[in-house]
Design an enzyme around this catalytic site. Sequence first.
Site, short mmCIF file in Angstrom:
data_model
loop_
_atom_site.label_atom_id
_atom_site.label_comp_id
_atom_site.label_asym_id
_atom_site.label_seq_id
_atom_site.Cartn_x
_atom_site.Cartn_y
_atom_site.Cartn_z
N HIS A 124 41.76 15.95 -15.46
CA HIS A 124 41.12 16.83 -14.49
C HIS A 124 42.16 17.57 -13.65
O HIS A 124 42.00 18.75 -13.34
CB HIS A 124 40.20 16.02 -13.58
N ASP A 148 36.08 21.16 -9.17
CA ASP A 148 35.99 20.87 -10.60
C ASP A 148 34.65 20.21 -10.91
O ASP A 148 33.77 20.08 -10.05
CB ASP A 148 37.19 20.05 -11.09
#
Length: 487
Positions: A22, A119
């Site tokens: 991520h 995100d």
Amino acid sequence: MGSTDLNSKPHIVLLSSPGLGHLIPVLELGKRIVTLCNFDVTIFMVGSDTSAAEPQVLRSAMTPKLCEIIQLPPPNISCLIDPEATVCTRLFVLMREIRPAFRAAVSALKFRPAAIIVDLFGTESLEVAKELGIAKYVYIASNAWFLALTIYVPILDKEVEGEFVLQKEPMKIPGCRPVRTEEVVDPMLDRTNQQYSEYFRLGIEIPTADGILMNTWEALEPTTFGALRDVKFLGRVAKVPVFPIGPLRRQAGPCGSNCELLDWLDQQPKESVVYVSFGSGGTLSLEQMIELAWGLERSQQRFIWVVRQPTVKTGDAAFFTQGDGADDMSGYFPEGFLTRIQNVGLVVPQWSPQIHIMSHPSVGVFLSHCGWNSVLESITAGVPIIAWPIYAEQRMNATLLTEELGVAVRPKNLPAKEVVKREEIERMIRRIMVDEEGSEIRKRVRELKDSGEKALNEGGSSFNYMSALGNEWEKSWKTQRSERSLW
């Protein structure tokens, strides 16, 4: 802090959830915004105390230093989750609990951000941006097909009775490739598990953003992007603009402590090495490790294999401990394996400089878990893939690579369901490295490499989407300045 004059240029804030898979694409997006739009960028990352590889990635990513990085201490969520909670559940809960700290940190900045980008696991912080009156975006570092499924899940939830994995027919998504039961993402495996309710919420929250950024490019999935924009298909569900601004990937900088790997690659013939890695969090069972060792040896091909201790749990067992663990793996291989492969292969414990390896001309194929970062690194290097999906959306990625793009081969059965035997591993390697089929696959992946480069270059689709976003943010920022809005 970005510029000395706090009002000299727009500032963008990014929020990254834990995990190298991520963090890396968020770092790359931040660098892209700085270099293409000439904005200042602050990245808030939720660190993982258990990841030894994370500092290495941060040092590499910030050479030269382009973005300000602020680490938010991970909240203690032990009392909020079951000890056996899935990785997805842990991430969702952790990012929910980080919201007060994130809001306080953004409010404490001396500048007013032109936009906040979160995100996939940070969508609940879109509400923070809304409260502060700041434009809000979601960044999904995956493919368009995955986005299509995610935002359509709330509708499938009403249409499909019983478990998704027990359906006899593929699940239809308007204007997109149907999703077979064996391809569904992990949260859809059990509708009674908390990770499903969290994923369901995600499908509702994504369209509440002002836009969706994606680390892919238009030409890779033109049909799916068309469906996401067409109100007759998924446009009525997505509701907001979708901006494919990739393929964003790390660039090879100094190799650090593993330069001997590159020295070894320098001595190998072109496209002769099989690179084996299951990403920052993927693990195998002991039985599967042994079969893979035999398969590599039987293939008679050179290889580099990044190895972790085997697990008896799920394939994502190393997600929160990336780069950690014992270096001595000798007890996990067939007897005599390390001696027999001395002149042919390298076994690397825990972690390797993947972007350097993938960029090396000696690498001929990537045996990969199909995490999207690794997929992009392989395609942009022009390297074919042996698809070995383990968890998350990797099964969808593997289908896209093999059946839609034709740049990969895969086992007949899912590795997460049953052990892939040595004979099949040998066959897959030789299909790419020896057989004529491999030449055709290599040709197709090189075409995609060129397509991705074209998208990023000036005048390309991804360049234009990123520029349009930059213009939008700058316009908003100038309006705020003219109105002398206080922060």
